[in-house]
Design an enzyme around this catalytic site. Structure first.
Site, PDB file in Angstrom:
ATOM      1  N   LYS A 123       0.707  -0.944  -0.013  1.00  0.00           N
ATOM      2  CA  LYS A 123      -0.081   0.022  -0.080  1.00  0.00           C
ATOM      3  C   LYS A 123       0.853   1.314   0.025  1.00  0.00           C
ATOM      4  O   LYS A 123       1.489   1.414   1.153  1.00  0.00           O
ATOM      5  CB  LYS A 123      -1.051  -0.018   1.233  1.00  0.00           C
ATOM      6  CG  LYS A 123      -1.741   1.352   1.251  1.00  0.00           C
ATOM      7  CD  LYS A 123      -2.647   1.500   2.356  1.00  0.00           C
ATOM      8  CE  LYS A 123      -3.577   2.793   2.397  1.00  0.00           C
ATOM      9  NZ  LYS A 123      -3.621   3.211   3.612  1.00  0.00           N
ATOM     10  N   GLY A 184      -8.045   9.572   9.315  1.00  0.00           N
ATOM     11  CA  GLY A 184      -8.324   9.785  10.737  1.00  0.00           C
ATOM     12  C   GLY A 184      -9.391  10.879  11.293  1.00  0.00           C
ATOM     13  O   GLY A 184      -9.563  11.159  12.212  1.00  0.00           O
ATOM     14  N   ALA A 210      -9.890   5.907   3.996  1.00  0.00           N
ATOM     15  CA  ALA A 210      -9.389   6.955   4.976  1.00  0.00           C
ATOM     16  C   ALA A 210     -10.799   7.866   4.772  1.00  0.00           C
ATOM     17  O   ALA A 210     -11.341   8.174   3.955  1.00  0.00           O
ATOM     18  CB  ALA A 210      -8.203   7.849   4.290  1.00  0.00           C
ATOM     19  N   GLY A 211     -11.057   8.295   6.181  1.00  0.00           N
ATOM     20  CA  GLY A 211     -11.820   9.522   6.387  1.00  0.00           C
ATOM     21  C   GLY A 211     -13.424   8.890   6.713  1.00  0.00           C
ATOM     22  O   GLY A 211     -14.339   9.423   7.157  1.00  0.00           O
ATOM     23  N   ASN A 232      -9.839   2.026   9.725  1.00  0.00           N
ATOM     24  CA  ASN A 232      -9.041   1.884  11.059  1.00  0.00           C
ATOM     25  C   ASN A 232      -9.776   2.761  11.950  1.00  0.00           C
ATOM     26  O   ASN A 232     -10.211   2.043  13.130  1.00  0.00           O
ATOM     27  CB  ASN A 232      -7.484   2.081  10.826  1.00  0.00           C
ATOM     28  CG  ASN A 232      -6.721   1.994  11.927  1.00  0.00           C
ATOM     29  OD1 ASN A 232      -5.684   2.466  12.223  1.00  0.00           O
ATOM     30  ND2 ASN A 232      -7.229   1.062  12.872  1.00  0.00           N
TER      31      ASN A 232
END
Length: 281
Positions: A123, A184, A210-211, A232
């Site tokens: 990644k 995040g 993400a987000g 995550n």
């Protein structure tokens, strides 16, 4: 009746996963939910959340893993069953293309140590903006081209830029990973129009990365036709990561099923759901 319903639901989900797997560079995965490994309170919580999610792919920051190893600390790489999971090493923390390339080379050795000798996945993250954590498009393209030529399976993390997405596809990247919003941040899908363009134009899997902060956002991305979701913080920083892991798993599956089923056509007026003929007078 409840148990019968649950068994029927599981059977239908298993059938869907069998007939509609996620395929990346000739590798087949049963789950379309990918998980990161940072920000959990402890290793136990991380391991349990990952297990509940039934994810196939787990991404780990190679720099952080190496840092822990050098100081004799345990890390998640050592605590997971890699016969059931596929490691997606990432180059988080790299500000320049050259750094990302060096970290990618280290990832090969980690994959071999885990017994994943045919794992060339990386990644790719090149982030020169430490505050907003937005990916560097030029550095990403440069590193991606080099790594593809070195036979890596490159999954590049990018802004929702349809032109860059197509360029990365054309040089041989295995997926495109546009952000929903900054890493995040939990802001959700901030550029749906561009994400839709990327999905429409792409001939390789598109992974929203993400987000995403909640299940409705993961579901929306899958309804649009995204191939998978990587998240995550939404799980790790929730009040109950184990429960949120379950929720995200179900949300991604529901969104994919909705996309495959095809939504009804919108009309500008009401339309009765029951036939008007044969009414009792």
């Amino acid at each position: 009746m409840t148990q019968d319903f649950i068994q029927a639901l599981k059977k239908s989900q298993n059938l869907l996963e069998k007939n509609d797997p996620l395929i990346i560079a000739n590798h087949t995965f049963h789950s379309r939910l990918m998980l990161g490994t940072g920000k959990y309170k402890n290793l136990k919580e991380a391991k349990e959340s990952i297990n509940i999610s039934e994810t196939s792919i787990v991404t780990v920051a190679i720099r952080r893993a190496q840092y822990a190893k050098e100081r004799g600390k345990s890390n998640l790489i050592d605590g997971l069953d890699w016969t059931k999971l596929w490691l997606l090493p990432n180059t988080a923390g790299c500000e320049k293309a050259e750094e990302a390339i060096r970290i990618a080379a280290i990832s090969e050795e980690i994959n071999k140590r885990l017994g994943q000798f045919n794992n060339r996945f990386i990644k790719l993250e090149v982030i020169s903006d430490p505050y907003n954590l937005l990916p560097d498009p030029i550095g990403t393209l440069k590193a991606a081209e080099y790594l593809v030529n070195k036979n890596f399976t490159v999954l590049p993390y990018i802004n929702a830029d349809p032109i860059l997405a197509k360029q990365l596809e054309e040089i041989g990247c295995a997926t495109i990973m546009p952000l929903g919003s900054p890493i995040g941040s939990g802001q959700g899908l901030k550029n749906l129009y561009n994400i839709q363009i990327i999905i429409s134009n792409s001939k390789i899997p598109v992974v929203i990365d993400a987000g995403i902060g909640t299940t409705s956002e993961a579901n929306k991305a899958m309804e649009l036709g995204a191939s998978a979701i990587l998240l995550n913080t939404a799980i790790a920083k929730s009040y109950n990561p184990r429960l949120m892991s379950l929720a995200m798993k179900l949300s991604v599956k529901a969104g994919r099923s909705c996309y495959l089923a095809g939504r009804m056509k919108e009309i500008s007026h009401g339309n009765p759901s029951s036939p008007l003929n044969g009414l009792v007078k």
